[in-house]
Write a protein that holds these residues in place. Structure first.
Motif, PDB file in Angstrom:
ATOM      1  N   ALA A 144       0.406   7.354 -10.152  1.00 24.02           N
ATOM      2  CA  ALA A 144      -0.716   6.995  -9.281  1.00 24.02           C
ATOM      3  C   ALA A 144      -1.494   8.229  -8.848  1.00 24.02           C
ATOM      4  O   ALA A 144      -2.731   8.214  -8.772  1.00 24.02           O
ATOM      5  CB  ALA A 144      -0.200   6.240  -8.050  1.00 24.02           C
ATOM      6  N   ALA A 145      -0.771   9.314  -8.592  1.00 19.37           N
ATOM      7  CA  ALA A 145      -1.428  10.544  -8.144  1.00 19.37           C
ATOM      8  C   ALA A 145      -2.351  11.100  -9.224  1.00 19.37           C
ATOM      9  O   ALA A 145      -3.485  11.506  -8.945  1.00 19.37           O
ATOM     10  CB  ALA A 145      -0.379  11.583  -7.759  1.00 19.37           C
TER      11      ALA A 145
ATOM     12  N   THR B  64      -1.662   4.373  -0.952  1.00 21.60           N
ATOM     13  CA  THR B  64      -2.731   4.234  -1.937  1.00 21.60           C
ATOM     14  C   THR B  64      -4.002   3.647  -1.345  1.00 21.60           C
ATOM     15  O   THR B  64      -4.953   3.377  -2.080  1.00 21.60           O
ATOM     16  CB  THR B  64      -2.261   3.337  -3.094  1.00 21.60           C
ATOM     17  N   ASP B  65      -4.032   3.453  -0.047  1.00 16.09           N
ATOM     18  CA  ASP B  65      -5.200   2.872   0.613  1.00 16.09           C
ATOM     19  C   ASP B  65      -5.609   3.773   1.774  1.00 16.09           C
ATOM     20  O   ASP B  65      -4.765   4.173   2.585  1.00 16.09           O
ATOM     21  CB  ASP B  65      -4.863   1.466   1.122  1.00 16.09           C
TER      22      ASP B  65
ATOM     23  N   GLN C 274      -5.210   7.820  -7.294  1.00 18.55           N
ATOM     24  CA  GLN C 274      -5.030   6.644  -6.442  1.00 18.55           C
ATOM     25  C   GLN C 274      -4.273   6.929  -5.156  1.00 18.55           C
ATOM     26  O   GLN C 274      -4.140   6.034  -4.315  1.00 18.55           O
ATOM     27  CB  GLN C 274      -4.274   5.566  -7.242  1.00 18.55           C
ATOM     28  N   VAL C 275      -3.780   8.130  -4.974  1.00 18.12           N
ATOM     29  CA  VAL C 275      -2.990   8.461  -3.793  1.00 18.12           C
ATOM     30  C   VAL C 275      -3.897   8.998  -2.687  1.00 18.12           C
ATOM     31  O   VAL C 275      -4.688   9.917  -2.905  1.00 18.12           O
ATOM     32  CB  VAL C 275      -1.896   9.496  -4.120  1.00 18.12           C
ATOM     33  N   ARG C 276      -3.784   8.410  -1.512  1.00 19.25           N
ATOM     34  CA  ARG C 276      -4.580   8.824  -0.367  1.00 19.25           C
ATOM     35  C   ARG C 276      -3.791   9.665   0.625  1.00 19.25           C
ATOM     36  O   ARG C 276      -4.353  10.371   1.440  1.00 19.25           O
ATOM     37  CB  ARG C 276      -5.147   7.595   0.339  1.00 19.25           C
TER      38      ARG C 276
ATOM     39  N   THR D  83       0.814  -1.218   0.000  1.00 21.51           N
ATOM     40  CA  THR D  83       0.000   0.000   0.000  1.00 21.51           C
ATOM     41  C   THR D  83       0.849   1.269   0.000  1.00 21.51           C
ATOM     42  O   THR D  83       0.310   2.368   0.019  1.00 21.51           O
ATOM     43  CB  THR D  83      -0.926   0.031   1.238  1.00 21.51           C
TER      44      THR D  83
ATOM     45  N   TRP E 204      -0.985  15.209  -7.514  1.00 20.68           N
ATOM     46  CA  TRP E 204      -1.977  14.736  -6.535  1.00 20.68           C
ATOM     47  C   TRP E 204      -3.251  15.574  -6.601  1.00 20.68           C
ATOM     48  O   TRP E 204      -4.371  15.046  -6.621  1.00 20.68           O
ATOM     49  CB  TRP E 204      -1.353  14.806  -5.140  1.00 20.68           C
TER      50      TRP E 204
ATOM     51  N   ILE F 208       4.824   7.432  -8.099  1.00 20.09           N
ATOM     52  CA  ILE F 208       3.910   8.259  -7.311  1.00 20.09           C
ATOM     53  C   ILE F 208       3.148   9.229  -8.209  1.00 20.09           C
ATOM     54  O   ILE F 208       1.930   9.398  -8.067  1.00 20.09           O
ATOM     55  CB  ILE F 208       4.682   9.031  -6.219  1.00 20.09           C
TER      56      ILE F 208
ATOM     57  N   ALA G 224       3.980   7.556  -0.997  1.00 15.70           N
ATOM     58  CA  ALA G 224       2.543   7.748  -1.181  1.00 15.70           C
ATOM     59  C   ALA G 224       1.804   6.502  -0.713  1.00 15.70           C
ATOM     60  O   ALA G 224       2.217   5.378  -1.025  1.00 15.70           O
ATOM     61  CB  ALA G 224       2.218   8.025  -2.644  1.00 15.70           C
TER      62      ALA G 224
END
Length: 256
Positions: A135-136, A200-201, A140-142, A124, A162, A132, A198
């Motif tokens: 995904a951002a 992701t969850d 998908q970045v939390r 994660t 992000w 990153i 980062a």
């Protein structure tokens, strides 16, 4: 159910899920009552020594503090910490180490870095600028984290990606700058040049923040303070719920 006076947290206490009652404890220095997850437990060892118990799992009697390291050390010098512990433990035969503040800070740092390591092994946690950023931009970045010595350009580039992915352009969201440098992060995670991270969850981000917010508060680290209002993933100041969680029921107790 009331947790026994001065006892460690039970497993139900530790659950901490939204919708459940949150156990509260009283700081022996300020007298203020706060959720136990925001405090640090001090345990009384069989040898009569006071030791930090940041996970709240050590057996036997203990007490709780909810102050910064500077405030703790000031209370230690003035004798306020010793008197507060004596009342909570109902015992005055104990020894407080001179470097208690440093020991607590080291444990809080270790707990946070260990948590990041666990998330990395669980898949994660991302590292590496390209991963990153990709995904951002996909939303998908939390949670976005930066090493203390991360370059400003790198931080801004990933933060921009992000914000785009979260459809939050103009929000000023930048992520959280950690109180450690890239060397410490890299060593803790077993990865080369871990400068940006980062999660992701969302639940993983919650787990990390549970440790990170206490560490930042205790050390007084506030480099990211300007971003708190615009960043729902940044650790909140004491007295605010992380990630905008709505306060639920309270299991208020005078137990320490």
């Amino acid at each position: 159910m009331r947790t026994p006076h001065n006892d460690q947290l039970s497993e139900p206490d530790r659950a901490g899920r939204r919708g459940q009652h949150a156990p509260e404890r009283r700081c022996v220095i300020t007298g203020e009552v706060s959720p136990a997850e925001r405090l640090v437990r001090l345990a009384l060892s069989p040898d009569g020594d006071i030791a930090p118990d940041v996970h709240g799992k050590a057996p036997g009697r203990g007490a709780w503090i909810g102050v910064t390291r500077a405030a703790l050390e000031a209370a230690q010098v003035k004798g306020k910490l010793k008197s507060g512990l004596a009342r909570a433990l109902q015992d005055s035969h104990f020894t407080i180490p001179d470097d208690l503040g440093a020991r607590i800070e080291a444990q809080l740092a270790r707990a946070t870095l260990d948590r990041l390591g666990l998330e990395a092994r669980a898949g994660t946690l991302l590292s590496g600028n390209e991963k990153i950023e990709t995904a951002a931009r996909k939303g998908q970045v939390r949670m976005l984290l930066h090493a203390r010595d991360a370059g400003e350009d790198g931080r801004k580039k990933l933060a921009q990606a992000w914000r785009v992915g979260e459809d939050a352009e103009g929000s000023g969201r930048e992520g959280v700058v950690l109180p450690v440098d890239r060397g410490t992060l890299s060593m803790a995670l077993g990865r080369e040049n871990a400068v940006h991270l980062a999660l992701t969850d969302a639940r993983a981000a919650d787990r990390v923040l549970a440790h990170l917010s206490r560490w930042q508060f205790f050390t007084g680290w506030s480099r990211d303070a300007a971003n708190r209002d615009s960043d729902p993933h940044a650790p909140p100041p004491a007295g605010e719920d992380k990630m905008g969680a709505t306060p639920t029921g309270s299991a208020a107790s005078d137990a320490f």
